[in-house]
Each structure stands twice: as structure tokens, then as C-alpha cells.
Design an enzyme around this catalytic site. Structure first.
Site, mmCIF file in Angstrom:
data_model
loop_
_atom_site.group_PDB
_atom_site.id
_atom_site.type_symbol
_atom_site.label_atom_id
_atom_site.label_comp_id
_atom_site.label_asym_id
_atom_site.label_seq_id
_atom_site.Cartn_x
_atom_site.Cartn_y
_atom_site.Cartn_z
ATOM 1 N N SER A 91 0.834 -1.199 0.000
ATOM 2 C CA SER A 91 0.000 0.000 0.000
ATOM 3 C C SER A 91 0.871 1.252 0.000
ATOM 4 C CB SER A 91 -0.959 -0.046 1.193
ATOM 5 O OG SER A 91 -1.961 0.933 1.085
ATOM 6 N N MET A 92 0.776 2.122 1.028
ATOM 7 C CA MET A 92 1.669 3.273 1.059
ATOM 8 C C MET A 92 3.124 2.825 1.199
ATOM 9 S SD MET A 92 -0.049 6.472 3.007
ATOM 10 C CE MET A 92 -1.562 7.242 2.415
ATOM 11 N N TRP A 129 0.179 2.292 -3.336
ATOM 12 C CA TRP A 129 -0.624 3.519 -3.348
ATOM 13 C C TRP A 129 0.320 4.696 -3.357
ATOM 14 C CZ3 TRP A 129 -1.287 8.145 -1.051
ATOM 15 C CH2 TRP A 129 -2.516 8.794 -1.201
ATOM 16 N N ASP A 170 -8.992 -4.609 -5.971
ATOM 17 C CA ASP A 170 -8.511 -3.632 -4.995
ATOM 18 C C ASP A 170 -9.372 -2.366 -5.084
ATOM 19 O OD1 ASP A 170 -7.101 -1.727 -3.509
ATOM 20 O OD2 ASP A 170 -5.156 -2.561 -4.079
ATOM 21 N N HIS A 214 -7.307 -5.347 -1.801
ATOM 22 C CA HIS A 214 -6.137 -4.548 -1.449
ATOM 23 C C HIS A 214 -5.274 -5.240 -0.400
ATOM 24 C CE1 HIS A 214 -3.759 -0.919 -0.932
ATOM 25 N NE2 HIS A 214 -4.009 -0.915 0.371
#
Length: 289
Positions: free
Chosen positions: A160-161, A185, A206, A238
Site C-alpha cells: 500500500s503506502m 498507493w 482492490d 487490497h
């Protein structure tokens, strides 16, 4: 002048000698960083690789990131290993990805799963923390860890991040050998400056970092001249990296072995494109094949 039969005998002897020399040469020389046995599907799909591992905690008092946990092979007979730093995602801790630590380490890597300085750190910050964790491994980690690491063979990954952070790290430090963003992300969509071999793994379903607005444009923006791959997992949300995922782990390990270890034995697991019901889509520039 030599008699004809003597000349013939000399010619035969020379031919046999040349043949012996030819036969003595190996079919192909092993790469200097090859670690472990020849890879197979069953080896890459198993919950553990060929190396037994140990692990230890990393204090939150380190500089540049929030501590974490480091995993490493017990074996010291095969030389040093490449190292990879992995970041969790927004609001998550390393425990959300901790299954990856021993799994990747057991294939011959030193792995540090980091805790971030804040649960709310953005991708650029997570990228800097990943690089700080690699620097800590190489320069300041305990001797049992540091002595196992080849500082020229380093990689990053994250979810993700944290995945967006791994792209930031790859962009900032082109000397890295590999990056593996997982459901990444990031508000930045253009990664045309990335030269690090990068495998992006996304989930078809996602709804947080949709592949159409994140993973796919990230992949497409990396130049075709760079080594890159895009794996989309069929039906995955996700949060696919937060539970054991064999397809993801198999491709991730193969990518790290191929580019961190420069181990050509792993090429067949990446190119031609792997197939299976768990894979929705796979793209690869395949210049390495």
C-alpha cells in the site's frame, strides 16, 4: 621428415587432447551469487525455502525508521546474502506482513520488516525509512546480521503506502537491485525515472489502490528499457499481502533471486509469463531472458 603413420598418430593424439579439454569445461558457469539448490515449482511454492533462519527484534531507538524485525539465514558457508527492507501500509504495523520475513529469508536473503515512524507516514517518508533501514543493516546492525550482508545487493518492497514508498526509494536510489511494490498507493503516477528492476503486484478487486489508477499506470510509466513486470492477482483485494499468498510469494522470491542475486536459474519462473487461475494478468518486458 616424419613418416605418415607418425603424423597420423600425432593428429589423433592432438584431437583427443582437444576433446578432453572441451569435455572438462562446465556447460555453464554458476553465477557468483547463486545460493541454494536449483529452483523448482515445489520449492518456490513451499512455505519455507532451503535455508533455516533466525530472527531478532530491532529497537525503535534506531535512526531514520521505527525499528522492526530482522530475519536472516543461519548458513554462513555460501558467502554473503542480498538484503531487502519491507514497509507495511498506512496505519499498519510489520505484524500485518510478518509471514513474508522468514519466507523470503529462507531463500537466502537478509530481510528487515520495518515499523514506520508513524502509522500515518506518507509514501515519500516510507521510502526514506526503507533506505534508512537498509543503511542500518549495512552499517549498524549486529555483527551476526551485518556479516551476512553484501552491501552491493539491496532491495525494497512494501504494501500500500509502503509499496508507494518502495517506488520512492527506487527512484531515489538507482543503485538498488530490485523493488517489489505490493498493491502500491501513491499520488505520484509517473515513475519514468525508475531504473531499478521493479515487479509491481496488484489485486484485481482492490478498492483502495485500484490497479487502473495505481499499479497499472505505475508499471506503464516505468521505461521499457528498465527491467519491469506487472502481476495482477485474480479476485484479490487490497489486503492480499496480509495473509499467506503463494502466487505472490513465488513471483516475489523469483524476482529477488533473479535481480538481487543475478541468478539466471530463476528466469524460467518470470519469462515467459507465468500462468494459472490465480493470475488475472501478467506483463513483463523480458529483456533478461
Amino acid at each position: 621428415m616424419y613418416p605418415r603413420n607418425a603424423i597420423a598418430r600425432l593428429a589423433v593424439a592432438a584431437a583427443l587432447a582437444c576433446g578432453a579439454l572441451t569435455l572438462a569445461q562446465p556447460a555453464s558457469a554458476a553465477g557468483p551469487f547463486e545460493r541454494g539448490p536449483n529452483p523448482t515449482d515445489s520449492l518456490l511454492e513451499a512455505s519455507r525455502g532451503p535455508f533455516s533462519t533466525s530472527d531478532q527484534s530491532v529497537s525503535s531507538l534506531v535512526t531514520g525508521f521505527g525499528g522492526g524485525r530482522v530475519y536472516y539465514p543461519n548458513d554462513t558457508s555460501q558467502g554473503t546474502f542480498g538484503a531487502i527492507a519491507i514497509s507495511p501500509g498506512y496505519t499498519a504495523s510489520w505484524s500485518s506482513l510478518s509471514w513474508l520475513g522468514p519466507r523470503i529469508a529462507s531463500h537466502g536473503f537478509v530481510v528487515i520488516g520495518i515499523e514506520t515512524n508513524s502509522r500515518y507516514d506518507q509514501p515519500a517518508s516510507r521510502g526514506r525509512q526503507l533506505l534508512a533501514a537498509l543503511d542500518w543493516l549495512v552499517e549498524d546492525s549486529p555483527t551476526a546480521v551485518r556479516s551476512r550482508i553484501d552491501p552491493s545487493r539491496l532491495a525494497v518492497a512494501g504494501h500500500s503506502m509502503g509499496g508507494g514508498g518502495s517506488l520512492e526509494a527506487a527512484d531515489d536510489r538507482p543503485s538498488l537491485q530490485a523493488a517489489v511494490p505490493l498493491a502500491p498507493w501513491n499520488l505520484t503516477k509517473n515513475w519514468s525515472g525508475v531504473r531499478v528492476p521493479t515487479m509491481i503486484i496488484g489485486g484485481e478487486n482492490d478498492s483502495v489502490a485500484s490497479v487502473t489508477t495505481h499499479s497499472q499506470p505505475f508499471y506503464e510509466s516505468i521505461p521499457a528499457s528498465s527491467e519491469k513486470a506487472y502481476l495482477e492477482l485474480n479476485g484479490a483485494s487490497h489486503f492480499f499481502p496480509q495473509t499467506t499468498n503463494t502466487t505472490m510469494a513465488k513471483s516475489m522470491v523469483a524476482w529477488l533471486k533473479r535481480f538481487v542475486d543475478d541468478d539466471l536459474r530463476y528466469d524460467p519462473f518470470l519469462c515467459p509469463a507465468p500462468r494459472g487461475t490465480a493470475i488475472e494478468e501478467y506483463r513483463d518486458t523480458c529483456p533478461h531472458s
